[in-house]
Design an enzyme around this catalytic site. Sequence first.
Site, mmCIF file in Angstrom:
data_model
loop_
_atom_site.group_PDB
_atom_site.id
_atom_site.type_symbol
_atom_site.label_atom_id
_atom_site.label_comp_id
_atom_site.label_asym_id
_atom_site.label_seq_id
_atom_site.Cartn_x
_atom_site.Cartn_y
_atom_site.Cartn_z
ATOM 1 N N HIS A 1 -8.404 0.979 -3.768
ATOM 2 C CA HIS A 1 -9.310 0.822 -2.626
ATOM 3 C C HIS A 1 -9.985 2.167 -2.372
ATOM 4 O O HIS A 1 -9.349 3.111 -1.894
ATOM 5 C CB HIS A 1 -8.469 0.364 -1.420
ATOM 6 C CG HIS A 1 -9.225 0.205 -0.146
ATOM 7 N ND1 HIS A 1 -8.605 0.003 1.069
ATOM 8 C CD2 HIS A 1 -10.558 0.202 0.123
ATOM 9 C CE1 HIS A 1 -9.510 -0.111 2.023
ATOM 10 N NE2 HIS A 1 -10.708 0.024 1.480
ATOM 11 N N MET B 1 -11.501 -5.810 5.940
ATOM 12 C CA MET B 1 -10.660 -4.820 6.624
ATOM 13 C C MET B 1 -10.277 -5.386 7.993
ATOM 14 O O MET B 1 -11.147 -5.805 8.764
ATOM 15 C CB MET B 1 -11.411 -3.506 6.818
ATOM 16 C CG MET B 1 -11.592 -2.672 5.564
ATOM 17 S SD MET B 1 -10.068 -2.251 4.673
ATOM 18 C CE MET B 1 -9.110 -1.395 5.926
ATOM 19 N N ASP C 1 -4.804 3.547 -1.913
ATOM 20 C CA ASP C 1 -5.897 3.922 -1.010
ATOM 21 C C ASP C 1 -6.387 5.331 -1.297
ATOM 22 O O ASP C 1 -5.649 6.299 -1.110
ATOM 23 C CB ASP C 1 -5.398 3.859 0.439
ATOM 24 C CG ASP C 1 -5.125 2.440 0.880
ATOM 25 O OD1 ASP C 1 -6.085 1.645 0.937
ATOM 26 O OD2 ASP C 1 -3.957 2.110 1.162
ATOM 27 N N SER D 1 0.843 -1.199 0.000
ATOM 28 C CA SER D 1 0.000 0.000 0.000
ATOM 29 C C SER D 1 0.873 1.240 0.000
ATOM 30 O O SER D 1 1.623 1.476 0.959
ATOM 31 C CB SER D 1 -0.895 0.004 1.236
ATOM 32 O OG SER D 1 -1.398 1.309 1.446
ATOM 33 N N MET E 1 -12.104 4.436 -0.387
ATOM 34 C CA MET E 1 -12.756 4.744 0.898
ATOM 35 C C MET E 1 -13.488 6.062 0.689
ATOM 36 O O MET E 1 -13.087 7.128 1.170
ATOM 37 C CB MET E 1 -11.700 4.818 2.011
ATOM 38 C CG MET E 1 -11.224 3.431 2.433
ATOM 39 S SD MET E 1 -9.637 3.457 3.293
ATOM 40 C CE MET E 1 -8.548 3.402 1.885
ATOM 41 N N MET F 1 -9.014 8.196 -0.210
ATOM 42 C CA MET F 1 -9.865 8.568 0.938
ATOM 43 C C MET F 1 -10.484 9.940 0.705
ATOM 44 O O MET F 1 -9.781 10.865 0.264
ATOM 45 C CB MET F 1 -9.028 8.625 2.210
ATOM 46 C CG MET F 1 -8.303 7.335 2.513
ATOM 47 S SD MET F 1 -7.332 7.524 4.016
ATOM 48 C CE MET F 1 -6.491 5.941 4.049
ATOM 49 N N ASP G 1 -6.486 -6.250 4.826
ATOM 50 C CA ASP G 1 -5.855 -4.929 4.763
ATOM 51 C C ASP G 1 -5.870 -4.283 6.147
ATOM 52 O O ASP G 1 -6.934 -4.037 6.707
ATOM 53 C CB ASP G 1 -6.643 -4.070 3.752
ATOM 54 C CG ASP G 1 -6.068 -2.677 3.557
ATOM 55 O OD1 ASP G 1 -4.978 -2.394 4.086
ATOM 56 O OD2 ASP G 1 -6.722 -1.880 2.855
ATOM 57 N N HIS H 1 -1.325 -1.505 -4.097
ATOM 58 C CA HIS H 1 -2.601 -1.163 -3.456
ATOM 59 C C HIS H 1 -2.633 0.362 -3.269
ATOM 60 O O HIS H 1 -1.727 0.950 -2.676
ATOM 61 C CB HIS H 1 -2.689 -1.882 -2.111
ATOM 62 C CG HIS H 1 -3.978 -1.706 -1.389
ATOM 63 N ND1 HIS H 1 -5.120 -2.429 -1.694
ATOM 64 C CD2 HIS H 1 -4.322 -0.894 -0.360
ATOM 65 C CE1 HIS H 1 -6.103 -2.073 -0.879
ATOM 66 N NE2 HIS H 1 -5.649 -1.130 -0.059
#
Length: 221
Positions: free
Chosen positions: A65, A136, A34, A7, A67, A36, A174, A32
């Site tokens: 991913h 998660m 992320d 990540s 979020m 957000m 994760d 990965h």
Amino acid sequence: MNILAPSILSADFNCLGEDIRKVEEAGVKWLHIDVMDGSFVPSISYGMPVIASIRKHTELFFDVHLMVEEPGRYIQDFKNCGADQLIVHAEACKHLDSTLRLIKKAGMRAGVALNPATPLSVLEYVLPLVDMVLIMTVNPGFGGQTYIETCTEKVRKLKKMVTEAGLDVDIQVDGGINRQTLPTVLDAGANIIVAGSSVFGGNIQENARELMTMMGESGIK
Ligand code: DX5
Ligand code: ZN
């Protein structure tokens, strides 16, 4: 097949390209990423411009991913900037079924993520639509948190659910995965392992190689 997905949330953004090149040289195949939005989770990370920029310099599989509240609004944008798989949170989608179908239609792999408190039962009618389920193992939003032990049982139950349904669905974990917790999640049935601080903290290549060896992932390109 077991896959390590470092990540980049824990990478050094001042030399992000260099950090990515290091994991790639170690034989990593997935990255990965992320995203957000400051609403679904408290923090804000990075988005399309960063992904489009790193896409130009690597062939790695981009595991994105989201979020983000109502991520269905951005499916085509993430496709355009180079995502290979989009993971959406079940808790963030009013129309989860439709969002997953749209991801597939856009030509990407579809993943669904569950927060630690979300029961597996939300997967009952969408499991045949997805390529991967992300369990998660911390509450999403920040890197470097401690693995939540109750998630082990959840991974185990999901593995049973997938096997009994006769489906080919990957199981990703994760949050808080390191040399100590990795054997536990592998034993429970996870096969795609996200690792942020345990890869990018310290010697990146040594860390990546060691985790891949523990997973039986060769690292040979
Ligand atoms: C947390 C993110 C993770 C994070 C993991 O919300 O989804 O991908 O980067 O970081 P570590 O591996 O340090 O727990
Ligand atoms: Zn993540």
